[in-house]
Structures are given as structure tokens and as C-alpha cells.
Design a protein around this motif. Structure first.
Motif, PDB file in Angstrom:
ATOM      1  N   ALA A 204       0.856  -0.952  -0.002  1.00  0.00           N
ATOM      2  CA  ALA A 204       0.077   0.048  -0.128  1.00  0.00           C
ATOM      3  C   ALA A 204       0.820   1.124   0.017  1.00  0.00           C
ATOM      4  O   ALA A 204       0.484   2.581  -0.371  1.00  0.00           O
ATOM      5  CB  ALA A 204      -0.894   0.018   0.942  1.00  0.00           C
ATOM      6  N   VAL A 205       2.057   1.043   0.244  1.00  0.00           N
ATOM      7  CA  VAL A 205       3.211   2.445   0.373  1.00  0.00           C
ATOM      8  C   VAL A 205       3.677   2.699  -0.801  1.00  0.00           C
ATOM      9  O   VAL A 205       4.173   1.605  -1.703  1.00  0.00           O
ATOM     10  CB  VAL A 205       4.002   2.132   1.245  1.00  0.00           C
ATOM     11  N   THR A 212       9.683  10.760  -1.213  1.00  0.00           N
ATOM     12  CA  THR A 212       8.695  10.791   0.128  1.00  0.00           C
ATOM     13  C   THR A 212       7.654   9.488  -0.248  1.00  0.00           C
ATOM     14  O   THR A 212       7.714   9.175  -1.515  1.00  0.00           O
ATOM     15  CB  THR A 212       7.860  12.019   0.126  1.00  0.00           C
ATOM     16  N   ALA A 213       7.240   8.897   0.882  1.00  0.00           N
ATOM     17  CA  ALA A 213       6.301   7.808   0.824  1.00  0.00           C
ATOM     18  C   ALA A 213       4.822   8.423   1.042  1.00  0.00           C
ATOM     19  O   ALA A 213       4.776   9.416   1.825  1.00  0.00           O
ATOM     20  CB  ALA A 213       6.578   6.938   1.740  1.00  0.00           C
ATOM     21  N   TYR A 214       3.918   7.799   0.481  1.00  0.00           N
ATOM     22  CA  TYR A 214       2.432   7.914   0.580  1.00  0.00           C
ATOM     23  C   TYR A 214       1.341   6.855   0.393  1.00  0.00           C
ATOM     24  O   TYR A 214       2.170   5.697  -0.016  1.00  0.00           O
ATOM     25  CB  TYR A 214       2.009   9.162  -0.154  1.00  0.00           C
ATOM     26  N   VAL A 215       0.370   7.069   1.243  1.00  0.00           N
ATOM     27  CA  VAL A 215      -0.445   5.801   0.751  1.00  0.00           C
ATOM     28  C   VAL A 215      -1.792   6.462   0.121  1.00  0.00           C
ATOM     29  O   VAL A 215      -1.953   7.918   0.306  1.00  0.00           O
ATOM     30  CB  VAL A 215      -1.186   4.979   2.050  1.00  0.00           C
ATOM     31  N   VAL A 216      -2.597   5.851  -0.546  1.00  0.00           N
ATOM     32  CA  VAL A 216      -3.923   6.429  -1.076  1.00  0.00           C
ATOM     33  C   VAL A 216      -4.840   6.161  -0.215  1.00  0.00           C
ATOM     34  O   VAL A 216      -5.378   4.802  -0.025  1.00  0.00           O
ATOM     35  CB  VAL A 216      -4.074   5.984  -2.576  1.00  0.00           C
ATOM     36  N   LEU A 248      -1.629  -1.800  -3.956  1.00  0.00           N
ATOM     37  CA  LEU A 248      -1.345  -2.432  -5.268  1.00  0.00           C
ATOM     38  C   LEU A 248      -1.296  -3.656  -5.435  1.00  0.00           C
ATOM     39  O   LEU A 248      -0.238  -4.219  -4.857  1.00  0.00           O
ATOM     40  CB  LEU A 248      -0.252  -1.577  -5.862  1.00  0.00           C
ATOM     41  N   ALA A 249      -1.928  -4.341  -6.467  1.00  0.00           N
ATOM     42  CA  ALA A 249      -1.853  -5.708  -6.640  1.00  0.00           C
ATOM     43  C   ALA A 249      -1.377  -5.929  -8.055  1.00  0.00           C
ATOM     44  O   ALA A 249      -2.185  -5.338  -9.085  1.00  0.00           O
ATOM     45  CB  ALA A 249      -3.050  -6.539  -6.228  1.00  0.00           C
ATOM     46  N   VAL A 255       0.143  -7.251 -16.238  1.00  0.00           N
ATOM     47  CA  VAL A 255      -0.040  -6.279 -16.880  1.00  0.00           C
ATOM     48  C   VAL A 255      -1.180  -5.444 -16.064  1.00  0.00           C
ATOM     49  O   VAL A 255      -2.115  -5.887 -15.897  1.00  0.00           O
ATOM     50  CB  VAL A 255      -0.421  -6.121 -18.204  1.00  0.00           C
ATOM     51  N   GLY A 256      -0.417  -4.015 -15.797  1.00  0.00           N
ATOM     52  CA  GLY A 256      -1.425  -3.266 -15.002  1.00  0.00           C
ATOM     53  C   GLY A 256      -1.414  -3.379 -13.710  1.00  0.00           C
ATOM     54  O   GLY A 256      -1.105  -4.535 -13.059  1.00  0.00           O
ATOM     55  N   GLN A 257      -2.107  -2.539 -12.868  1.00  0.00           N
ATOM     56  CA  GLN A 257      -2.211  -2.496 -11.620  1.00  0.00           C
ATOM     57  C   GLN A 257      -3.758  -2.323 -10.976  1.00  0.00           C
ATOM     58  O   GLN A 257      -4.113  -1.401 -11.486  1.00  0.00           O
ATOM     59  CB  GLN A 257      -1.200  -1.992 -10.668  1.00  0.00           C
ATOM     60  N   GLN A 258      -4.145  -2.949 -10.036  1.00  0.00           N
ATOM     61  CA  GLN A 258      -5.433  -2.520  -9.444  1.00  0.00           C
ATOM     62  C   GLN A 258      -5.321  -2.085  -7.887  1.00  0.00           C
ATOM     63  O   GLN A 258      -4.774  -3.039  -7.299  1.00  0.00           O
ATOM     64  CB  GLN A 258      -6.555  -3.586  -9.864  1.00  0.00           C
ATOM     65  N   PRO A 259      -5.968  -1.010  -7.605  1.00  0.00           N
ATOM     66  CA  PRO A 259      -6.006  -0.808  -6.123  1.00  0.00           C
ATOM     67  C   PRO A 259      -6.962  -1.695  -5.312  1.00  0.00           C
ATOM     68  O   PRO A 259      -8.225  -1.795  -5.828  1.00  0.00           O
ATOM     69  CB  PRO A 259      -6.397   0.578  -6.197  1.00  0.00           C
TER      70      PRO A 259
END
Length: 281
Positions: A204-205, A212-216, A248-249, A255-259
Motif C-alpha cells: 500500500a506504500v 517521499t512515501a504516501y498511501v492512497v 496495489l496488486a 499487466v497493469g495494477q489495480q488498487p
């Protein structure tokens, strides 16, 4: 000396001469204090070896089964800073041995506590200089830091330990330790400090170009500080417990990433990696 026991007397001044009538000094005061404590002398210790002190010495000698001379020859009493304590003979003092003078005859603790962690060379390579050591005595745990290191005669590494303030590891509780010349205590080396805080999946990071690090979250991006990570879990500062974050997975085929939303679990404490544990003295 010829089978005559050596007696320990509490005091800071070494006994350096025969004690007998008309002798005066701090060494006499120490002897008198011991005689008063044992019940052989009444009054106060004035440092003057008079008739009363002589009678007390004779009574003491009689109680010990010794010849009642009323004098204390050099070598029959030694001074120890604090009693009870452990008094040992030096290595050169053995039955039938020959001494020439200057040998260490009687050894006793000075009252200063020294803590040393002894490990093999292989273990020493795993212990960084900034590591902390937890020293356990009975139910008490003391935090220690490494002040220096050296090699002993057997090839092992000796780490010198002090308290975080530079004082003895045992701090104000040194009196709880036994008076033995050497005591073995259980110790644990903490290579990576423990961290605590909200834990969430490491996936998730996310990291920006500036590092800098962040999460959504449901409210948008929230900047966080990663305090530790391991086993797919990150411990962070910046989000409250219960906050839902996106993980993120990888999509099918890579191909691609989905939250994927995931709630931040409760407070978690743990090290980044497993700590190295070693027995120490």
C-alpha cells in the motif's frame, strides 16, 4: 601464614603494619570498628591502640581459637570497602609456594561494577557498534550500550558495556547483585530497534520521485513515514488506525495494477528483522 586465618575488616585504608599498643591511625580505627561490631570492644573508635583495644583483641583471638597475644600482626587482617564481600587469595599464594614480595596476596572487589559481553568472532561480526544489549538479573532488565571491544586470550571478542548515560549498566540497582567477584547474567543483543505504530500491507506504500512515501486513502493521498518493514508489512506514521488504504496488486498476466482497499490494523510492535541473542557475562 602458617595456617592462621586472614580476617576481613570493613574499611578503605589498607592494613600496612603490625597493630599493637601505642599505635595510632586510621587503620587502628578500622580495627576498633570491627571489634565494636563484633561485641568485643565498647565505646567509640578513636584510633588509639590502648589497653582497652588490647583486651578486645585478646578476647577476639580467644573466640577464634588463636593465641591471645593482644596484637594483630601484618597480614592477619585485610580491609574491604564494603562487607559482606568475596575475598580471594592471589594465584601465587599456595601451600608450599615461595613468594619474594610484591605478589598479589589477597584480592577483593573494589565495589565498581564492570559489565562485559563475551561472544565468538562470528557473532561479533553480526553485532554493530550501535546495537543495544538487554541485561537481565532475576526480574530486572537493564539497557546497555557498547562502549568498546577487545580480543581476549582465547580469540573471543569482549564488548565493554555501559549504561546509556555512560555509568554502570546496573545504575542505582548495583546493590541487588551478589558480592561474588564474577557473576554471569543473561543478555540479549538487539541489532534492530523495535518500532511501533499502525501497520499496513507494504504494497500500500508508494514512493514519489522525490523519495517521499504516501498511501492512497478514500480522501486522497496521505504522506507517511515508514518506520520499519518486514514480512510484507510496513509500520508507518501519518495515518490513523482504521483508515482504509489502497493496496496495489498485480493484475492477471502481470499487466497493469489495480488498487484494493484494506483497512489499517491496530497498533503493532516489532523489529524489522530478528534480533541476535547471545549469552553474556
Amino acid at each position: 601464614m602458617a595456617g592462621v586465618p586472614v580476617r576481613a575488616v570493613e574499611g578503605s585504608v589498607p592494613f600496612w603494619r603490625d597493630l599493637e599498643r601505642e599505635v595510632e591511625g586510621e587503620d587502628v580505627t578500622q580495627l576498633q570498628g570491627a571489634l565494636i561490631e563484633l561485641g568485643f570492644l565498647e565505646g567509640v573508635a578513636d584510633g588509639e591502640f590502648g589497653a582497652g583495644t588490647e583486651r578486645a583483641v585478646k578476647a577476639w583471638q580467644k573466640d577464634l581459637g588463636l593465641r591471645e597475644t593482644g596484637t594483630v600482626p601484618l597480614g592477619e587482617v585485610v580491609a574491604a570497602p564494603e562487607l559482606p564481600t568475596v575475598v580471594q587469595l592471589g594465584e601465587s599464594i599456595v601451600v608450599g609456594g615461595t613468594v619474594s614480595g610484591g605478589e598479589e596476596a589477597v584480592l577483593a572487589p573494589t565495589g565498581e561494577q564492570e559489565f562485559v559481553l563475551v561472544v565468538t568472532q562470528e557473532q561479533a561480526r553480526l553485532i554493530p557498534a550501535e546495537a543495544t544489549v538487554r541485561v537481565t538479573w532475576q526480574e530486572t532488565v537493564w539497557e546497555a550500550v557498547i562502549a568498546g571491544s577487545s580480543q581476549d586470550e582465547f580469540g573471543s571478542t569482549e564488548f565493554e558495556l555501559t549504561g546509556p548515560d555512560g555509568g554502570p549498566v546496573c545504575g542505582g540497582e548495583c546493590g541487588t547483585l551478589p558480592g561474588d567477584a564474577q557473576v554471569t547474567l543473561r543478555s540479549e543483543v538487539v541489532v534492530v530497534p523495535e518500532v511501533s505504530g499502525p501497520a499496513l500491507p507494504a504494497a500500500a506504500v508508494q514512493t514519489r520521485a522525490d523519495g517521499t512515501a504516501y498511501v492512497v486513502t478514500e480522501e486522497g493521498e496521505v504522506e507517511v513515514t515508514v518506520r520499519g518493514s518486514g514480512g510484507g508489512v510496513a509500520i508507518v506514521d501519518g495515518v490513523a488506525e482504521g483508515t482504509r488504504v489502497q493496496v496495489l496488486a498485480e493484475a492477471e498476466g502481470g499487466v497493469g495494477q489495480q488498487p484494493a482497499p484494506a483497512p489499517v490494523p491496530g497498533d503493532t510492535t516489532g523489529p524489522e528483522d530478528s534480533a541476535v541473542t547471545s549469552g553474556g557475562g
